[in-house]
Design a protein around this motif. Structure first.
Motif, short mmCIF file in Angstrom:
data_model
loop_
_atom_site.label_atom_id
_atom_site.label_comp_id
_atom_site.label_asym_id
_atom_site.label_seq_id
_atom_site.Cartn_x
_atom_site.Cartn_y
_atom_site.Cartn_z
N TYR B 58 0.75 -1.05 -0.02
CA TYR B 58 -0.15 -0.14 -0.11
C TYR B 58 0.92 1.30 -0.18
N GLU B 59 0.39 2.43 -0.76
CA GLU B 59 1.12 3.70 -0.62
C GLU B 59 0.70 4.21 0.75
N GLN B 60 1.72 5.00 0.93
CA GLN B 60 1.58 5.88 2.19
C GLN B 60 0.12 6.49 2.34
N GLY B 61 -0.30 6.61 3.56
CA GLY B 61 -1.71 7.08 3.71
C GLY B 61 -2.73 6.44 3.46
N VAL B 62 -2.62 5.21 2.66
CA VAL B 62 -3.85 4.24 2.45
C VAL B 62 -3.88 3.17 3.40
N GLU B 63 -5.13 3.10 4.06
CA GLU B 63 -5.21 2.33 5.11
C GLU B 63 -5.63 0.87 4.57
N LYS B 64 -4.67 -0.16 4.88
CA LYS B 64 -4.68 -1.57 4.31
C LYS B 64 -5.79 -2.10 4.90
N ASP B 65 -6.29 -1.87 6.28
CA ASP B 65 -7.58 -2.57 6.82
C ASP B 65 -8.76 -2.04 6.21
#
Lengths: 113, 112
Positions: B58-65
């Protein structure tokens, strides 16, 4: 973080005129792509440039990749109303492997009949 | 060749529910697919890289959950927006790479 500055963001010109769109970065890219996107659709690939100094032509469109692979330009000759759309430049990192693309903000082009 | 499809093309859901978006490569296999998001009048922003058989990055700032990605086969990646909120309303676009990146037609998500 790699950034791509695309200019101009908006351009409205008369049919038959020429125009150039610029895409600049302080980062080196392994390749740079130009896409065209219609409203409500995904981007469609126009061209990929890979080699520094490379020039590619697609009918009235001429694409150039800078010698240092940090910038690119799209030149349209004798613009037609059918050229109207959103043009996006996108760069692929130089790290190798599968990388997502970094997109410029896009150029909204309007060609008036 | 190099055709990528997405389903659905548009979806409206209520706040708090989950929505699944499918991305398929129709005429080629792709070990790597990408998910992008595009807000109105803005450009595409990379959200995550989907890797077949392994976890997405995931890119920074994107919530994987919140944005669950599953790449179960070489032709299918799915993005599930969990507990959707109105601010998740956007145009979600996937791409698959075979020499260059080819994009799907996008999915318009509206969360009410």
């Amino acid at each position: 973080t790699q950034l791509l500055e695309q200019s101009p963001q908006f351009l409205s010109i008369q049919e038959g005129e020429n125009l150039t769109v610029y895409c600049n970065s302080s980062s080196v890219f392994s390749s740079l792509q130009w896409y065209r996107q219609e409203p409500g659709e995904g981007p469609v690939l126009l061209v990929t440039v890979v080699t520094g100094g490379e020039v590619k032509k697609l009918k009235r469109l001429t694409f150039q990749f800078g010698d240092a692979r940090k910038d690119s330009s799209l030149h349209i000759t004798a613009a037609q109303p059918g050229d109207t759309g959103l043009y996006l430049c996108a760069g692929k990192g130089s790290g190798g492997g599968a990388d997502g693309l970094t997109f410029g903000k896009g150029t909204h082009l309007i060609i008036q009949p | 060749g190099a055709v990528v499809s997405q389903h659905p093309s548009w979806v409206i859901c209520k706040s708090g529910t989950s929505v699944k978006i499918e991305c398929r490569s129709l005429d080629f296999q792709a070990t790597t697919m990408f998910w992008y998001r595009q807000f109105p009048k803005q450009s595409l922003m990379l959200m995550a890289t989907s890797n077949e058989g392994s976890k997405a990055t995931y890119e920074q700032g994107v919530e994987k959950d919140k944005f669950l990605i599953n790449h179960a086969s070489l032709t299918l990646s799915t993005l599930t927006v969990t507990s959707a909120h109105p601010e998740d309303s956007s145009f979600y676009i996937c791409s698959a790479e075979v020499h260059e990146q080819y994009f799907g037609p996008g999915t318009r998500l509206t969360v009410t």
